[in-house]
Design a protein around this motif. Structure first.
Motif, PDB file in Angstrom:
ATOM      1  N   LEU A   1       0.684  -1.302  -0.175  1.00  0.00           N
ATOM      2  CA  LEU A   1       0.449  -0.139   0.006  1.00  0.00           C
ATOM      3  C   LEU A   1       1.427   1.370  -0.339  1.00  0.00           C
ATOM      4  CD1 LEU A   1      -2.693   1.479  -0.006  1.00  0.00           C
ATOM      5  CD2 LEU A   1      -2.676   1.396   2.573  1.00  0.00           C
ATOM      6  N   ILE A   2       0.434   2.144  -0.892  1.00  0.00           N
ATOM      7  CA  ILE A   2       1.704   3.112  -1.193  1.00  0.00           C
ATOM      8  C   ILE A   2       1.068   4.386  -0.876  1.00  0.00           C
ATOM      9  CG2 ILE A   2       3.092   4.340  -1.965  1.00  0.00           C
ATOM     10  CD1 ILE A   2       3.411   1.677  -4.465  1.00  0.00           C
ATOM     11  N   PRO A   3       1.337   5.119   0.624  1.00  0.00           N
ATOM     12  CA  PRO A   3       0.480   6.473   0.158  1.00  0.00           C
ATOM     13  C   PRO A   3       0.743   7.497   0.008  1.00  0.00           C
ATOM     14  CG  PRO A   3       1.280   5.674   2.744  1.00  0.00           C
ATOM     15  CD  PRO A   3       2.184   5.054   1.143  1.00  0.00           C
ATOM     16  N   ILE A   4       0.377   8.583  -0.662  1.00  0.00           N
ATOM     17  CA  ILE A   4       1.055   9.570  -1.864  1.00  0.00           C
ATOM     18  C   ILE A   4       1.143  10.495  -1.283  1.00  0.00           C
ATOM     19  CG2 ILE A   4       1.809  10.737  -4.012  1.00  0.00           C
ATOM     20  CD1 ILE A   4       1.792   7.915  -5.184  1.00  0.00           C
ATOM     21  N   GLN A   5       1.667  11.452  -0.691  1.00  0.00           N
ATOM     22  CA  GLN A   5       0.670  13.827  -0.604  1.00  0.00           C
ATOM     23  C   GLN A   5       0.839  13.941  -1.844  1.00  0.00           C
ATOM     24  OE1 GLN A   5       3.844  12.568  -0.947  1.00  0.00           O
ATOM     25  NE2 GLN A   5       5.151  14.744  -0.659  1.00  0.00           N
ATOM     26  N   CYS A   6      -0.510  14.916  -1.609  1.00  0.00           N
ATOM     27  CA  CYS A   6      -0.843  15.762  -3.219  1.00  0.00           C
ATOM     28  C   CYS A   6      -0.298  17.160  -2.947  1.00  0.00           C
ATOM     29  CB  CYS A   6      -2.227  15.769  -3.029  1.00  0.00           C
ATOM     30  SG  CYS A   6      -3.206  14.289  -2.876  1.00  0.00           S
ATOM     31  N   GLU A   7       1.520  16.792  -3.192  1.00  0.00           N
ATOM     32  CA  GLU A   7       1.975  18.036  -2.759  1.00  0.00           C
ATOM     33  C   GLU A   7       2.919  17.700  -4.088  1.00  0.00           C
ATOM     34  OE1 GLU A   7       3.716  18.122   1.090  1.00  0.00           O
ATOM     35  OE2 GLU A   7       1.612  18.373   2.049  1.00  0.00           O
ATOM     36  N   TYR A   8       3.505  18.715  -4.343  1.00  0.00           N
ATOM     37  CA  TYR A   8       4.557  19.128  -5.295  1.00  0.00           C
ATOM     38  C   TYR A   8       6.335  17.937  -5.093  1.00  0.00           C
ATOM     39  CZ  TYR A   8       7.631  21.890  -8.264  1.00  0.00           C
ATOM     40  OH  TYR A   8       8.389  22.468  -9.162  1.00  0.00           O
ATOM     41  N   TYR A   9       6.666  17.818  -5.913  1.00  0.00           N
ATOM     42  CA  TYR A   9       7.246  16.344  -6.330  1.00  0.00           C
ATOM     43  C   TYR A   9       6.715  14.802  -5.725  1.00  0.00           C
ATOM     44  CZ  TYR A   9      10.762  19.596  -7.320  1.00  0.00           C
ATOM     45  OH  TYR A   9      11.064  21.183  -7.451  1.00  0.00           O
ATOM     46  N   ALA A  10       5.588  15.042  -5.895  1.00  0.00           N
ATOM     47  CA  ALA A  10       5.041  14.044  -5.133  1.00  0.00           C
ATOM     48  C   ALA A  10       5.398  12.646  -5.735  1.00  0.00           C
ATOM     49  CB  ALA A  10       3.328  13.961  -5.073  1.00  0.00           C
ATOM     50  N   LEU A  11       5.292  12.584  -6.771  1.00  0.00           N
ATOM     51  CA  LEU A  11       6.375  11.252  -7.460  1.00  0.00           C
ATOM     52  C   LEU A  11       7.205  11.048  -8.154  1.00  0.00           C
ATOM     53  CD1 LEU A  11       3.959  11.875 -11.457  1.00  0.00           C
ATOM     54  CD2 LEU A  11       3.610  10.936  -8.807  1.00  0.00           C
ATOM     55  N   GLU A  12       8.292  11.966  -7.370  1.00  0.00           N
ATOM     56  CA  GLU A  12       9.852  12.516  -6.748  1.00  0.00           C
ATOM     57  C   GLU A  12       9.859  10.768  -6.299  1.00  0.00           C
ATOM     58  OE1 GLU A  12      12.199  15.172  -4.758  1.00  0.00           O
ATOM     59  OE2 GLU A  12      12.615  15.484  -6.429  1.00  0.00           O
TER      60      GLU A  12
END
Length: 274
Positions: free
Chosen positions: A145-156
């Motif tokens: 399970l991958i949490p990803i924040q809705c912020e700049y560089y999120a996909l970095e």
């Protein structure tokens, strides 16, 4: 059947431990038998459930390095159906100690093999890195399970994470798959949030959950009081969204567990003399 889910993202500050604590709590409230394994040396999942790390004599370190009986290190929390294998700072040196050990990638998998059947879900809160502890979690898990924040560089750095997952799948754990991607810390007052959601859905086609966790001060405050959001403020938007997410993960329609959460909160206060 039991399912082992590693909650993982090498990028810090994405809501990984918040997700681990609150998903575990709401799954437990729904009646599932849950074991949360804190394999992060920071031990935030441990303290976030109100456990004093300084009073713990054995931890996940002893489980992985010393190979002690997992039952002897498992602690029942004040949430019915929810147990935890805690972490302490002693885990910090585990990666160095494991380097010279044969089968080092499988230490956690071997350690929990005898207790998996006792639970419906085992959730592993991983450290914010792609080191040996995280590899142990991925080797033990059915899915990530991958949490990803809705912020700049999120996909970095996410390509590196996906590459690591694929390498583990090819060489260590052939059954490993991505459980799903949870978007966190959303602020719909900004255009950035919608842009990130769009990018993440394009990157992880078909793997992104419908539920999005918003920025919420109550979610931020709850760990400081050693309580999951269902106990700290069950009426907050953060609580409602994590309840929605747990239902989505279970594949059930949105239902209200307000009565259960209220009763659990009442029992929690009694057990803690509040």
């Amino acid at each position: 059947m039991s399912k082992v889910i590693a909650i993982c993202n090498q990028k810090g500050g994405v809501g990984k431990t918040t997700t681990a604590i609150n998903l575990a709590t709401y799954l437990a409230i729904s009646g599932k038998r849950i074991l949360l394994i804190d394999i992060d040396p920071q031990g935030n999942a441990t303290s976030g459930l109100g456990i004093n790390k300084h009073s713990i004599s054995t931890s996940v370190y002893d489980l992985v390095v010393e190979e002690i009986d997992p039952k002897s290190v498992t602690i029942n929390t004040n949430i019915p159906n929810l147990s935890i294998i805690p972490s302490t700072l002693s885990l910090t040196g585990a990666e160095v100690e494991l380097v010279g050990i044969m089968g080092r990638e499988y230490r956690l998998k071997k350690a929990i093999s005898s207790i998996i059947a006792n639970y419906d879900y085992l959730l592993i809160d991983c450290p914010p890195s792609l080191g040996l502890l995280t590899v142990n979690a991925l080797a033990s898990a059915d899915s990530v399970l991958i949490p990803i924040q809705c912020e700049y560089y999120a996909l970095e750095g996410l390509s590196q994470l996906v590459n690591t997952i694929n390498l583990v799948k090819e060489n260590i754990n052939s059954s490993l798959d991505i459980e799903g991607v949870l978007l966190t810390m959303a602020d719909y007052r900004t255009n950035l949030t919608n842009e990130v959601i769009k990018e993440v859905k394009e990157f992880f086609k078909g793997k992104v959950y419908e539920t999005v966790i918003p920025r919420n001060i109550r979610l931020t405050e709850a760990p400081g009081f050693g309580k999951p959001i269902a106990i700290y403020d069950k009426n907050s938007i953060g609580a409602q969204k994590y309840q929605d997410f747990s239902n989505e993960l279970l594949g059930v329609k949105k239902v209200k567990n307000e009565n259960k959460a209220t009763q659990i909160g009442h029992n929690y206060n009694i057990n803690n003399g509040l």
